[in-house]
Enzyme design. Structure first.
Site, PDB file in Angstrom:
ATOM      1  N   ASP A   1     -72.352  13.584  20.079  1.00 20.28           N
ATOM      2  CA  ASP A   1     -72.846  12.693  20.271  1.00 20.28           C
ATOM      3  C   ASP A   1     -74.432  13.362  21.000  1.00 20.28           C
ATOM      4  OD1 ASP A   1     -70.851  10.645  21.334  1.00 20.28           O
ATOM      5  OD2 ASP A   1     -69.983  12.320  22.839  1.00 20.28           O
TER       6      ASP A   1
ATOM      7  N   SER B   1     -78.617  16.453  23.090  1.00 23.62           N
ATOM      8  CA  SER B   1     -77.375  15.810  24.158  1.00 23.62           C
ATOM      9  C   SER B   1     -77.722  13.691  24.486  1.00 23.62           C
ATOM     10  CB  SER B   1     -76.876  16.622  25.362  1.00 23.62           C
ATOM     11  OG  SER B   1     -75.942  15.921  26.104  1.00 23.62           O
ATOM     12  N   ARG B   2     -76.700  13.662  23.457  1.00 31.06           N
ATOM     13  CA  ARG B   2     -77.401  11.595  23.382  1.00 31.06           C
ATOM     14  C   ARG B   2     -77.056  11.011  25.236  1.00 31.06           C
ATOM     15  NH1 ARG B   2     -78.211  12.575  18.071  1.00 31.06           N
ATOM     16  NH2 ARG B   2     -76.157  12.760  17.058  1.00 31.06           N
ATOM     17  N   VAL B   3     -75.713  11.273  25.529  1.00 28.85           N
ATOM     18  CA  VAL B   3     -75.383  10.645  26.390  1.00 28.85           C
ATOM     19  C   VAL B   3     -74.966  11.942  27.698  1.00 28.85           C
ATOM     20  CG1 VAL B   3     -73.948   9.704  25.256  1.00 28.85           C
ATOM     21  CG2 VAL B   3     -73.431  11.716  25.734  1.00 28.85           C
TER      22      VAL B   3
END
Ligand SMILES: Nc1ncnc2c1ncn2[C@@H]1O[C@H](COP(=O)(O)OP(=O)(O)OP(=O)(O)O)[C@@H](O)[C@H]1O
Ligand SMILES: [Mg+2]
Lengths: 499, 133
Positions: A333, A358-360
């Site tokens: 992620d 940090s995609r989430v």
């Protein structure tokens, strides 16, 4: 003594010995931790095989009339013609509280000389990853204690964030710092293909900081067979999954998956599997995806536990487009990208914030941190853009110059020595001071000194304020004005000695 | 590699066709063997050795190897084999004395083992007590 006998008697009463039907095979070839077997027509993939004398193996290559198996343990006495049996089981490792604080091998057996593990529970090492309906999106932060990461690349519990960089750029240090910073999270550190001395150093560090009390080390070093190195991450994940199933939060570090892929390549060549790109077997992608899929945050109906994964990948000369790095990037992620150039320029941790994402994790960042991180990102982005061309022009306009000066101080504040994680409230206030320009009037070299004195003064004189930020995890108007007042006072006294 | 795989498939087909209701058909065997011999020598060696392995495997599937710590009479052996014919097609039988079994019998057919020996039962008791797999 009598009790023991009674106990045995009771057990025997309930035991019915029976005739057994089993499926057997014959070893036709042994070598390098691999055996070829004829027979075993009823064997299933990944099934545990019994070679007798306490030696077990895992069935991997299933062909029409013969199979390839990896051997788990000392195979010096195994020879051609020996008999093998199926067990109807998948390899299991001990799990539970009894494993915490221990150093184990890929089979979950202790190697720290502290006696046997008194665990009654075992879990199979291969498990189907939690399905979509059992999962929940990430919303609770996993605080690493590293300013650059918690502020700019926040990680949430249940997330999979890759740590990627060349050799000797501080990858392991970030992982160990994160373990040291945990309080209510059980940590599992899986060492794959590292030098034994390095693993020993890590264990010593964790013991010295008291972090070993909530940590498990699964170790398959460079001197262990490739098959053990291949197995270790699955065993570690299994140990972590147990805690997730109990509704707890766990963190697992795979250090590193490049060496894991190499071990798998070696094993596959011995099993005579066809190889593909970079001589890795065709299913190397699946090797890592089925591992990382097992990290998750479960929803309340399933206990609300989580397993966060921090896989590590070592690149060659910063090349993230090689086969294994691209694979792992695509199944995580986000990534924390460490750069050799930054490391040698003294920017440590050497996080390249421009290339890291940090995609989430943003959804999990605390309000307090969010209130300073937005400004921080902006300042750093402008700094990066200006920095390049500041080298060419000597007469910059005042605004540009001040932006560059701000950037330099922020960069300084984001530096952090190893093994000294910073608490959330401390991170928030020092970043508040930096992004609001309170450091601008002091020379860059004083930034570190400023941070130390500032945090010390706050902890002495503003205990309540700091406790409130730590507790509520917000920096509201009231707290901000309190902090502003204090900071202005502090500057006066700090400038007296440091101008 | 792929060439060998195709050849292996062919060999396995030949193996199945060499048997009729579990019995080896010598005529067919001769035909197949002469056929394989005509291949280029490296392929011929491979094909013949795989063919031999296959024949042995199928023969083993129809052979019951009976082991017991004491010598059994033919009547006793037939008594053991008869019920097995409901799930296997047993055409031959061999007998071996193995004192380490202590008592009872052990039968091996192909890669299936039916273990009814005393030593195996003692082993089960040991596992129950020590809790080891
Ligand atoms: N933030 C930091 N500040 C100062 N020194 C650091 C920092 N982080 C790491 N180092 C030092 O850099 C060296 C390499 O760190 P580390 O072992 O974490 O790197 P690595 O990328 O894991 O290396 P390897 O490729 O050998 O696994 C160590 O000596 C460590 O003490
Ligand atoms: Mg390292």
């Amino acid at each position: 003594m009598n009790d023991v006998l009674k106990d045995i008697e009771k057990q025997l009463d309930s035991l019915k010995t029976k005739a057994v039907k089993e499926n057997v095979g014959t070893v036709t070839e042994v070598g390098d931790g691999i055996a070829r077997i004829e027979g075993l027509s009823e064997v299933q993939a990944s099934e545990l095989l019994d070679f007798g004398n306490g030696l077990f193996g895992i069935a991997l290559n299933l062909e029409a009339y013969n199979i390839g198996a990896v051997l788990l343990g000392d195979f010096t006495y195994l020879k051609e013609g020996d008999t093998v049996k199926t067990t109807g089981q998948i390899l299991q490792v001990p799990v539970g509280e009894a494993v915490v604080g221990r150093v184990v091998n890929a089979l979950g057996l202790p190697i720290d000389g502290k006696g046997p593990i008194k665990s009654t529970k075992k879990y199979p090492v291969e498990k189907i990853a939690p399905g979509v309906i059992t999962r929940k999106s990430v919303s609770v932060p996993l605080q690493t204690g590293i300013k650059a990461i918690d502020a700019l690349i926040p990680i949430g519990r249940g997330q999979r964030e890759l740590i990627i960089g060349d050799r000797n750029t501080g990858k392991t240090t970030i992982a160990i710092d994160t373990i040291i910073n945990q309080k209510d999270v059980i940590c599992i550190y899986v060492a794959i293909g590292q030098k034994t001395s390095k693993v020993a150093q890590i264990v010593a560090k964790l013991e010295q900081t008291g972090a070993m009390e909530h940590t498990i080390i699964v170790s398959a070093t460079a001197s262990d067979p490739a098959t053990m190195q291949w197995l270790a991450p699955y065993s570690g994940t299994t140990i972590g999954e147990y805690f997730m199933d109990q509704g707890k939060d766990a963190l697992i570090i795979y250090d590193d998956l490049s060496k894991h892929a190499n071990a798998y390549r070696q094993m596959s060549l011995l099993l005579r599997r066809p190889s593909g790109r970079e001589a890795y077997p065709g299913d190397v992608f699946y090797l890592h995806s089925r591992l990382l899929e097992r990290s998750a945050r479960l929803n309340e109906d399933y206990g609300g536990g989580s397993l966060t994964a921090l896989p590590v990948i070592e690149t060659q000369a910063g090349d993230v487009s090689a086969y294994i790095p691209t694979n792992v990037i695509s199944i995580t992620d986000g990534q924390i990208y460490l750069e050799g150039d930054l490391f040698f320029a003294g920017v440590r941790p050497a996080v390249n914030v421009g290339l890291s994402v940090s995609r989430v994790g943003g959804a999990a960042q605390t309000k307090a941190m969010k209130s300073v991180a937005g400004r921080l990102k902006l300042d750093l982005a402008q700094f990066r853009a200006l920095q390049a061309f500041a080298q060419f022009s000597s007469d910059l306009d005042p605004q540009t110059r001040s932006q560059i000066e701000r950037g330099k101080r922020i960069t300084e504040i984001l530096k952090q020595p190893p093994f000294s994680p910073v608490a959330l409230e401390d991170q928030v206030v020092i970043l508040y001071a930096a992004t609001n320009g309170y450091l601008d009037e002091f020379p860059v070299e004083k930034a570190r000194e400023f941070e130390i004195q500032y945090l010390k003064a706050l902890s002495l004189r503003e205990k309540k304020l700091m406790a409130e930020i730590a507790d509520k995890k917000v920096l509201d108007e009231k707290l901000t004005s309190q902090l502003e007042k204090f900071t202005k006072e502090f500057i006066k006294s700090f400038s007296k000695i440091n101008k | 590699m792929t060439k060998n795989k195709r050849l292996l498939k062919l060999v396995n087909l030949a193996v199945t066709q060499s048997f009729e209701k579990g019995k080896l058909n010598i005529k067919k065997v001769t035909i197949f063997v002469t056929g394989f011999k005509k291949l280029p020598s490296n392929q011929a060696i491979f094909a013949l050795s795989e063919y031999l392995k296959g024949i042995k495997r199928v023969v083993a599937e129809h052979t019951a190897i009976i082991e017991s710590p004491v010598k059994l009479s033919d009547v006793e052996i037939n008594k053991i084999i008869k019920p097995l014919n409901s799930s296997f097609l047993i055409l031959n039988s061999e007998f071996k004395v193995d004192p380490s079994l202590l008592g009872g019998v052990k039968v091996k057919i192909g890669d299936t083992v039916l273990d009814h020996s005393v030593s195996r039962k003692i082993e089960q008791v040991r596992k129950k007590i020590t809790g080891n797999i």
